[in-house]
Design an enzyme around this catalytic site. Structure first.
Site, short mmCIF file in Angstrom:
data_model
loop_
_atom_site.label_atom_id
_atom_site.label_comp_id
_atom_site.label_asym_id
_atom_site.label_seq_id
_atom_site.Cartn_x
_atom_site.Cartn_y
_atom_site.Cartn_z
N LYS A 1 0.85 -1.20 0.00
CA LYS A 1 0.00 0.00 0.00
C LYS A 1 0.89 1.25 0.00
CE LYS A 1 -4.62 -0.52 1.96
NZ LYS A 1 -5.48 -0.18 3.13
O1 G3P Z 1 -8.60 0.11 3.85
C1 G3P Z 1 -8.90 1.44 4.23
C2 G3P Z 1 -9.90 1.41 5.34
O2 G3P Z 1 -9.42 0.62 6.40
C3 G3P Z 1 -10.22 2.78 5.87
O3 G3P Z 1 -11.45 2.66 6.50
O4 G3P Z 1 -13.27 3.30 8.07
O5 G3P Z 1 -10.86 4.02 8.52
O6 G3P Z 1 -12.17 5.05 6.64
P1 G3P Z 1 -11.95 3.81 7.49
#
Ligand code: G3P
Length: 214
Positions: free
Chosen positions: A83
């Protein structure tokens, strides 16, 4: 549509994998921190559970640092996808890694232009964060539709990996739009399964089954 699970919690991964719902895994520094475990220890365990793309994030902000981390992470296992954040430095790293056949997942994407740049750099996956856009009153799934249109116009190979998923509607809309991958928190995976009419129907069948002569 491929289902990746968005977690670094190996217990969640095992439970979802047992249901046949895991084609891959995405992690990020926040998800890893939640586990309280060393990063590489987790990644080395995840690759033994899921035979599919496993996203592990580089945390350097400079290109050389990203390249060093990416080359190391990808050496851990052939399924590792690195990533890389959507920055100028990140795009330089992705361009080089593409030439080295190291798979990348360009993360923290919030605009169609960012996604266009990632595809031109040779990203394997692009991760638009739909939930975080919803959080600031933008319609996150509109971004997915725009990216899919742009990628189709120019036949880019980069796969759209819908991220920051917060509810089953995100998953449903991603599938309707033809996104390649949805990375889904375990909690949302369980929500996908549940429907009250299924529960009511099972109970009715069981109640009626009791009336069948044995
Ligand atoms: O893979 C990216 C994801 O984990 C982000 O999610 O809910 O932290 O925006 P969030």
């Amino acid at each position: 549509m491929k289902f990746f699970i968005d977690t670094a919690d190996v217990n969640e991964i095992k439970k979802a994998h047992a249901m046949g719902l895991v084609d891959g895994v995405t992690t990020n520094p926040s998800l890893v921190a939640k586990t309280g475990r060393p990063f590489e220890e987790i990644i080395k365990e995840i690759v033994t559970i899921v035979d599919g793309p496993i996203s592990a994030e580089a945390t350097s902000t400079d290109t050389e640092g990203m390249l060093k981390e990416a080359r190391h992470l990808s050496s851990i296992h052939e399924n590792i996808v690195v990533k890389i954040p959507l920055t100028a430095e990140g795009l330089q790293a992705v361009t080089t890694l593409h030439k080295e056949n190291i798979k990348t997942n360009v993360t923290l994407c919030f605009s169609p232009n960012q996604a266009l740049l990632a595809a031109k750099a040779g990203a394997t996956y692009i991760s638009p964060f739909v939930g975080r856009l919803d959080d600031v009153a933008h319609v996150g799934m509109d971004l997915i539709e725009q990216i899919l249109n742009i990628y189709e116009n120019y036949e880019f190979d980069t796969q759209v990996l819908v991220a920051s998923i917060r509810n089953p509607i995100h998953v449903n809309e991603a599938a309707l739009m033809g996104a390649h991958v949805a990375t889904i928190p375990y909690k949302v995976m369980l929500q996908l399964v549940k429907h009250p009419l299924t529960d009511v129907g099972i109970q009715k069948f069981l109640d009626d089954w009791k009336k069948v002569p044995k």
